[in-house]
Design an enzyme around this catalytic site. Sequence first.
Site, PDB file in Angstrom:
ATOM      1  N   ARG A   1       0.849  -1.202   0.000  1.00  0.00           N
ATOM      2  CA  ARG A   1       0.000   0.000   0.000  1.00  0.00           C
ATOM      3  C   ARG A   1       0.879   1.244   0.000  1.00  0.00           C
ATOM      4  NH1 ARG A   1      -3.836  -3.099   2.977  1.00  0.00           N
ATOM      5  NH2 ARG A   1      -2.729  -2.939   4.937  1.00  0.00           N
TER       6      ARG A   1
ATOM      7  N   PHE B   1     -10.981  -4.745  -6.563  1.00  0.00           N
ATOM      8  CA  PHE B   1     -11.054  -5.631  -5.387  1.00  0.00           C
ATOM      9  C   PHE B   1     -10.625  -4.824  -4.162  1.00  0.00           C
ATOM     10  CE2 PHE B   1      -9.766  -8.170  -9.094  1.00  0.00           C
ATOM     11  CZ  PHE B   1     -10.792  -9.105  -9.171  1.00  0.00           C
TER      12      PHE B   1
ATOM     13  N   ASP C   1     -15.678  -3.161  -5.873  1.00  0.00           N
ATOM     14  CA  ASP C   1     -15.789  -4.411  -5.105  1.00  0.00           C
ATOM     15  C   ASP C   1     -17.222  -4.914  -5.211  1.00  0.00           C
ATOM     16  OD1 ASP C   1     -13.748  -5.607  -2.729  1.00  0.00           O
ATOM     17  OD2 ASP C   1     -15.824  -6.280  -2.599  1.00  0.00           O
TER      18      ASP C   1
ATOM     19  N   ASN D   1     -18.964  -6.612 -10.171  1.00  0.00           N
ATOM     20  CA  ASN D   1     -17.977  -7.644 -10.446  1.00  0.00           C
ATOM     21  C   ASN D   1     -16.822  -7.014 -11.238  1.00  0.00           C
ATOM     22  OD1 ASN D   1     -16.531  -9.776 -11.617  1.00  0.00           O
ATOM     23  ND2 ASN D   1     -18.338 -11.091 -11.556  1.00  0.00           N
TER      24      ASN D   1
ATOM     25  N   ASP E   1      -6.024  -6.611  -6.755  1.00  0.00           N
ATOM     26  CA  ASP E   1      -5.733  -7.440  -5.571  1.00  0.00           C
ATOM     27  C   ASP E   1      -6.885  -8.405  -5.338  1.00  0.00           C
ATOM     28  OD1 ASP E   1      -4.559  -8.447  -3.283  1.00  0.00           O
ATOM     29  OD2 ASP E   1      -5.343  -6.847  -1.995  1.00  0.00           O
TER      30      ASP E   1
ATOM     31  N   CYS F   1      -2.716 -13.868  -4.042  1.00  0.00           N
ATOM     32  CA  CYS F   1      -2.523 -14.367  -2.676  1.00  0.00           C
ATOM     33  C   CYS F   1      -2.762 -15.876  -2.612  1.00  0.00           C
ATOM     34  CB  CYS F   1      -3.417 -13.618  -1.691  1.00  0.00           C
ATOM     35  SG  CYS F   1      -5.166 -13.778  -2.054  1.00  0.00           S
TER      36      CYS F   1
END
Length: 395
Positions: A213, A229, A251, A278, A299, A339
Amino acid sequence: MKLVRLKPGRDRPTRHRHPWIFSGAVDTVSREPEPGETVLVADAEGRALGLGAWSPASQIRVRLWAFGEEAGGALDDGFFDARVAAALAVREGMAERFDTDALRLVNAEADGLPGVTVDRYGDVLVGQFATAGAERNKAAIVASLLARTGAKSVYERSDVDARRREGLEPAVGLLAGEEPPGRVVIHEGPVRFEVDVREGHKTGFYLDQRENRRLVAAAARGRRVLNAFCYTGGFGVAAQLAGAAAVTHVDLSAPALGQARRNTALNGLPEAEFIQGNVFQELRAFRDRARSFDLVVLDPPKFADAKAQAAKALRGYKDINLLGLKLVSPGGALATFSCSGAIDPATFRMVVAEAARDAGRRVRILRELRQAPDHVESLDFPEGFYLKGLFCHVE
Ligand code: SAH
């Protein structure tokens, strides 16, 4: 103590201090241990290898607390206190260095405490106890955390899928100290965030992205930023405070966007653009309207839980990066993340390269990114590394 004997030739990972023993490696068990009970693990010849927690319902049948010589002592409250002390020692000075009051204090296997995750949000600690062994020793760990950190509250967020695989019910609520406030305000440098420790994802916030960030914020001045996201706004709020010309958050989740809005206001910033939708569709819509951004952050959530879903996940990463790259203005930047632990950095890089080729953009990596250092990784436990990213210049 009950004895778990491994099959011949299956003791190598344990000798190398890997903390997991899969059911297939177990030969005999002296008497059936209770869930979470501490067992002595030995090789086929009966030589002691370590002490671990028995998980009868999981494919990972034993998670080791201690190896070799260390396993000679008792696993009493003092043992867990020493583990907590060691975890805090590794992070000595980090809060000051990162100028924050929110830090991961215990990162499970990497801190010698399999199944135990603890994050600090100001005076509030939030813990996840994901395994039978973590559950059984919870009281000792919580007492140690409270005494050593001086936190006002220890709150439990053991509402993780992993608990189901262990045959444990989700557990949420106060463990020690006083009931925490509904929302805890933390800071990362100059940026402030509200963290909902009761309802937020994981323990409430994505601390693993802290340094990333900061990097995005440092590149944001004067730029139009797309925060895809966005969850509670993390990247975008930091970017806006650092002088971004405009920020667009996208989001699926209305509550997440609500929190992102509150975080924007909390930092004294003018309203940003918040889009509930979406990302895959919204990015196509931007493309169709020829809308562009100077800095795009992608992300997404974990697309793959296990190696078996890796192929499908790769398509997801390819699509999203292709869509994202098309929106970057010439000379702009892309910060893109995965992730999924099941996807390694080389594979992720390859997927972004394919997306760049298909988008017809020349992309150069300025920096390779990973989880923040308080999300300590152990060389003995490569599974603990999951968050990877690329900060790219896009022509
Ligand atoms: N960048 C955030 C963390 C993102 S977590 C931070 O730094 O705090 C992933 C987010 O993606 C969640 O908020 C989830 O609601 C959202 N999400 C998942 N699938 C989505 C989709 N297809 N479109 C839009 N948002 C999605």
